[in-house]
Design a protein around this motif. Structure first.
Motif, PDB file in Angstrom:
ATOM      1  N   UNK A 147       0.838  -1.211   0.000  1.00 53.80           N
ATOM      2  CA  UNK A 147       0.000   0.000   0.000  1.00 53.80           C
ATOM      3  C   UNK A 147       0.866   1.252   0.000  1.00 53.80           C
ATOM      4  N   UNK A 148       1.967   1.227   0.742  1.00 57.29           N
ATOM      5  CA  UNK A 148       2.887   2.365   0.777  1.00 57.29           C
ATOM      6  C   UNK A 148       3.536   2.588  -0.587  1.00 57.29           C
ATOM      7  N   UNK A 149       3.866   1.509  -1.266  1.00 55.69           N
ATOM      8  CA  UNK A 149       4.473   1.616  -2.595  1.00 55.69           C
ATOM      9  C   UNK A 149       3.516   2.256  -3.584  1.00 55.69           C
ATOM     10  N   UNK A 150       2.252   1.849  -3.549  1.00 60.33           N
ATOM     11  CA  UNK A 150       1.267   2.453  -4.445  1.00 60.33           C
ATOM     12  C   UNK A 150       1.092   3.936  -4.153  1.00 60.33           C
TER      13      UNK A 150
ATOM     14  N   UNK B 126      -4.297   6.312 -10.888  1.00 61.18           N
ATOM     15  CA  UNK B 126      -4.566   5.340 -11.946  1.00 61.18           C
ATOM     16  C   UNK B 126      -4.259   3.913 -11.492  1.00 61.18           C
ATOM     17  N   UNK B 127      -3.640   3.777 -10.314  1.00 62.10           N
ATOM     18  CA  UNK B 127      -3.257   2.464  -9.815  1.00 62.10           C
ATOM     19  C   UNK B 127      -4.148   1.969  -8.691  1.00 62.10           C
ATOM     20  N   UNK B 128      -4.584   2.858  -7.815  1.00 60.90           N
ATOM     21  CA  UNK B 128      -5.299   2.473  -6.598  1.00 60.90           C
ATOM     22  C   UNK B 128      -6.803   2.432  -6.876  1.00 60.90           C
ATOM     23  N   UNK B 129      -7.434   1.280  -6.728  1.00 63.12           N
ATOM     24  CA  UNK B 129      -8.879   1.188  -6.987  1.00 63.12           C
ATOM     25  C   UNK B 129      -9.670   1.895  -5.892  1.00 63.12           C
TER      26      UNK B 129
ATOM     27  N   UNK C 229     -10.998  -9.682  -0.102  1.00 62.86           N
ATOM     28  CA  UNK C 229     -11.295  -9.021  -1.376  1.00 62.86           C
ATOM     29  C   UNK C 229     -10.384  -7.810  -1.568  1.00 62.86           C
ATOM     30  N   UNK C 230     -10.179  -7.056  -0.502  1.00 59.33           N
ATOM     31  CA  UNK C 230      -9.287  -5.908  -0.577  1.00 59.33           C
ATOM     32  C   UNK C 230      -7.860  -6.311  -0.899  1.00 59.33           C
ATOM     33  N   UNK C 231      -7.408  -7.425  -0.335  1.00 60.53           N
ATOM     34  CA  UNK C 231      -6.050  -7.886  -0.608  1.00 60.53           C
ATOM     35  C   UNK C 231      -5.884  -8.338  -2.049  1.00 60.53           C
ATOM     36  N   UNK C 232      -6.937  -8.941  -2.608  1.00 57.62           N
ATOM     37  CA  UNK C 232      -6.866  -9.322  -4.016  1.00 57.62           C
ATOM     38  C   UNK C 232      -6.772  -8.065  -4.889  1.00 57.62           C
ATOM     39  N   UNK C 233      -7.556  -7.039  -4.551  1.00 61.90           N
ATOM     40  CA  UNK C 233      -7.477  -5.778  -5.283  1.00 61.90           C
ATOM     41  C   UNK C 233      -6.097  -5.137  -5.121  1.00 61.90           C
ATOM     42  N   UNK C 234      -5.545  -5.244  -3.912  1.00 61.27           N
ATOM     43  CA  UNK C 234      -4.218  -4.693  -3.658  1.00 61.27           C
ATOM     44  C   UNK C 234      -3.174  -5.384  -4.513  1.00 61.27           C
ATOM     45  N   UNK C 235      -3.237  -6.699  -4.586  1.00 62.88           N
ATOM     46  CA  UNK C 235      -2.267  -7.434  -5.412  1.00 62.88           C
ATOM     47  C   UNK C 235      -2.409  -7.054  -6.889  1.00 62.88           C
ATOM     48  N   UNK C 236      -3.639  -6.926  -7.355  1.00 57.58           N
ATOM     49  CA  UNK C 236      -3.837  -6.533  -8.755  1.00 57.58           C
ATOM     50  C   UNK C 236      -3.257  -5.150  -9.006  1.00 57.58           C
ATOM     51  N   UNK C 237      -3.452  -4.237  -8.049  1.00 56.49           N
ATOM     52  CA  UNK C 237      -2.914  -2.887  -8.191  1.00 56.49           C
ATOM     53  C   UNK C 237      -1.394  -2.901  -8.189  1.00 56.49           C
ATOM     54  N   UNK C 238      -0.794  -3.733  -7.343  1.00 57.80           N
ATOM     55  CA  UNK C 238       0.663  -3.825  -7.288  1.00 57.80           C
ATOM     56  C   UNK C 238       1.214  -4.424  -8.569  1.00 57.80           C
TER      57      UNK C 238
ATOM     58  N   UNK D 193       8.864 -14.254   1.618  1.00 52.72           N
ATOM     59  CA  UNK D 193       8.931 -13.094   2.512  1.00 52.72           C
ATOM     60  C   UNK D 193      10.005 -12.105   2.058  1.00 52.72           C
ATOM     61  N   UNK D 194      10.026 -11.816   0.736  1.00 53.94           N
ATOM     62  CA  UNK D 194      11.001 -10.872   0.170  1.00 53.94           C
ATOM     63  C   UNK D 194      10.298  -9.782  -0.637  1.00 53.94           C
ATOM     64  N   UNK D 195       9.122  -9.392  -0.195  1.00 55.06           N
ATOM     65  CA  UNK D 195       8.333  -8.416  -0.935  1.00 55.06           C
ATOM     66  C   UNK D 195       9.057  -7.071  -1.017  1.00 55.06           C
ATOM     67  N   UNK D 196       9.675  -6.662   0.074  1.00 54.08           N
ATOM     68  CA  UNK D 196      10.372  -5.370   0.084  1.00 54.08           C
ATOM     69  C   UNK D 196      11.457  -5.327  -0.995  1.00 54.08           C
ATOM     70  N   UNK D 197      12.246  -6.394  -1.091  1.00 54.80           N
ATOM     71  CA  UNK D 197      13.314  -6.428  -2.078  1.00 54.80           C
ATOM     72  C   UNK D 197      12.759  -6.492  -3.488  1.00 54.80           C
TER      73      UNK D 197
END
Length: 490
Positions: free
Chosen positions: A53-56, A68-71, A88-97, A138-142
């Motif tokens: 979420x911070x990256x978006x 244009x990225x965040x639903x 559902x929110x997490x699925x939307x978050x992954x799609x946005x990422x 567990x390497x999402x940050x990298x």
């Protein structure tokens, strides 16, 4: 459809007037659409949700548009007490990422959106496997940190984007009033405004001072002019005033457009030849450092030099010029019709081809439009780098004068550099070959990568921004395409 033949004569020209066209190549295949995954049903770690979420939210730092990225409603779903809504929110978050990953890594244009002359295209990129692996390991940050281009030019431009946005948030700059040309030693109320304006982009300039156009201000203005492709005469004339008065919003848009182009590039090799079309400059880079720099004369506004990547495979000494059909029909043949001696006076001969057609060719020699040296590299546009007998173009700030190929200020120096280490070749041997007057094609044992860019905004060696005019209108075209694409997805 735009004609692709620019400088070379891949087709023959009839002495009778005629026309022809070349079909465009098919666009590159789009990146595959993400498919549903079993992991979409698994809840995300709280820290991964926060990271994504911070990256978006910070996508604007990369020149992207978070809106244009965040639903809509994403945060409400992510914060919901109901586990189904959170999932559902997490699925939307992954799609946005995933959308963010594609945009920051490979740009925002679909393959069909690329102009035919923008032949620098990003490789197809599907970020889903990388995100799935990062979540599992567990390497999402990298993974997120590795998405933007690592090229130094891109990273420097990102820093400048932040600086110019901060400057805009503080009010940007006010236009300097028009008036007569100002030169060193004069006193004028506009000198105060000039000093303040230069200080906003140049920390070495004191923002306060009197109305005297003193030597230090003159030198600061010269430096500004060099960074904007202007004649560095140290005078506040119409062209310099126009550049100073370009709104900061347009400068930020230029930076954003050039960040987008960086995402189309592969990792640049340490040894290469770079041509900046917009800046009309060519550089030889060795081990990541500039070994030779020179002025260039790329295509005029009606005959664009395309963006492309290729490899210089051969150097032609004393090259003849096979005149392209379009140039023959529009320029040469009408002159020949008006003056029967024109072809002979310009060392142009008519060559009969096996299929019964004819081609115009200018012989190698002092009148050859290709000069003494030509650099060949494979590309679908028929363009190349070459010498020219018309050296006067390099004395002007505006050098977009060719039919699409790139004329070089120091072609022999570049040829000598590329021939270093080649059997039986040296600078002296090159001079002797040129002096002999015979056409020779020398294949390079070590071909040199060549890139034709369109950089209207980049960071110079001193860390300051360099801006050039958008002569071809490609910045605006790119931004319009990005805007249209975002609107279509909204």
């Amino acid at each position: 459809m735009k004609s692709r033949v620019v400088c070379s004569a891949g087709l023959a020209v009839l002495l009778a007037m005629g026309s022809w066209s070349v079909d465009a190549r098919p666009a590159a295949s789009p990146s595959p659409s993400p498919s549903p995954s079993k992991s979409d049903a698994a809840p995300l770690r709280a820290r991964d949700v926060a990271l994504m979420r911070e990256t978006l939210a910070g996508a604007s730092a990369q020149g992207l548009d978070p809106k244009a990225l965040i639903p809509p409603g994403l945060d409400r779903l992510l914060d919901a007490k109901d586990s189904g809504q959170r999932l559902r929110g997490e699925r939307l978050l992954k799609s946005a990422v995933l959308r963010y990953a594609r945009q920051v890594h490979a740009g925002r244009l679909a393959a069909s959106d690329f102009d035919e002359e923008w032949d620098l295209r990003p490789q197809p990129f599907d970020p889903r496997p990388g995100l799935e692996a990062a979540l599992a390991q567990d390497t999402v940050a990298q993974w997120l940190a590795d998405l933007p281009p690592k090229q130094a030019g891109y990273q420097a431009l990102v820093k400048q984007l932040a600086a110019y946005r901060a400057l805009a948030d503080n009010g940007g700059w006010k236009p300097i009033p028009g008036g007569r040309k100002l030169t060193a030693g004069e006193q004028d109320a506009r000198v105060v405004a000039l000093r303040q304006r230069l200080a906003l982009e140049d920390a070495s300039v004191a923002p306060s001072g009197d109305d005297l156009f003193d030597p230090s201000l003159t030198e600061a203005l010269k430096a500004y002019q060099r960074r904007h492709g202007l004649t560095d005469d140290g005078q506040l004339g119409p062209a310099t005033l126009a550049a100073l008065n370009v709104p900061i919003a347009r400068r930020i848009a230029q930076i954003t457009a050039n960040l987008e182009r960086w995402r189309w590039l592969p990792d640049l090799p340490a040894d290469r030849v770079d041509v900046n079309i917009a800046g009309a400059m060519t550089t030889l880079v060795r081990d990541g450092k500039v070994a030779l720099a020179m002025r260039a004369a790329p295509g005029r506004k009606t005959d664009h030099t395309p963006m492309l990547a290729s490899v210089i495979t051969a150097i032609v000494v004393n090259p003849p010029w096979n005149i392209p059909d379009s140039i023959a029909e529009k320029e040469i043949l009408p002159k020949a019709a008006a003056d029967p001696g024109y072809l002979e006076s310009e060392d142009i001969q008519v060559i009969d081809l096996p299929d019964g057609r004819r081609r115009l060719q200018q012989r190698a020699g002092p009148k050859s439009s290709l000069g003494q040296v030509k650099f060949e590299f494979d590309n679908p546009f028929g363009v190349y780098l070459h010498d020219t007998p018309a050296k006067v173009a390099f004395d002007h700030e505006t050098r977009m004068v060719s039919h699409g190929c790139v004329r070089l200020e120091k072609p022999k120096e570049l040829a000598a550099q590329l021939l270093q280490g080649e059997d039986n070749w040296s600078a002296q041997a090159l001079d002797m070959a040129i002096g002999a007057g015979e056409t020779r094609r020398v294949s390079l044992d070590r071909p040199m990568p060549v890139f034709l860019f369109y950089w209207t905004a980049y960071v110079g060696p001193d860390g300051r921004m360099i801006f050039y005019p958008d002569a071809y209108g490609w910045d605006q075209e790119l931004l319009d395409k990005i805007g249209a694409s975002a609107g279509a997805k909204a």
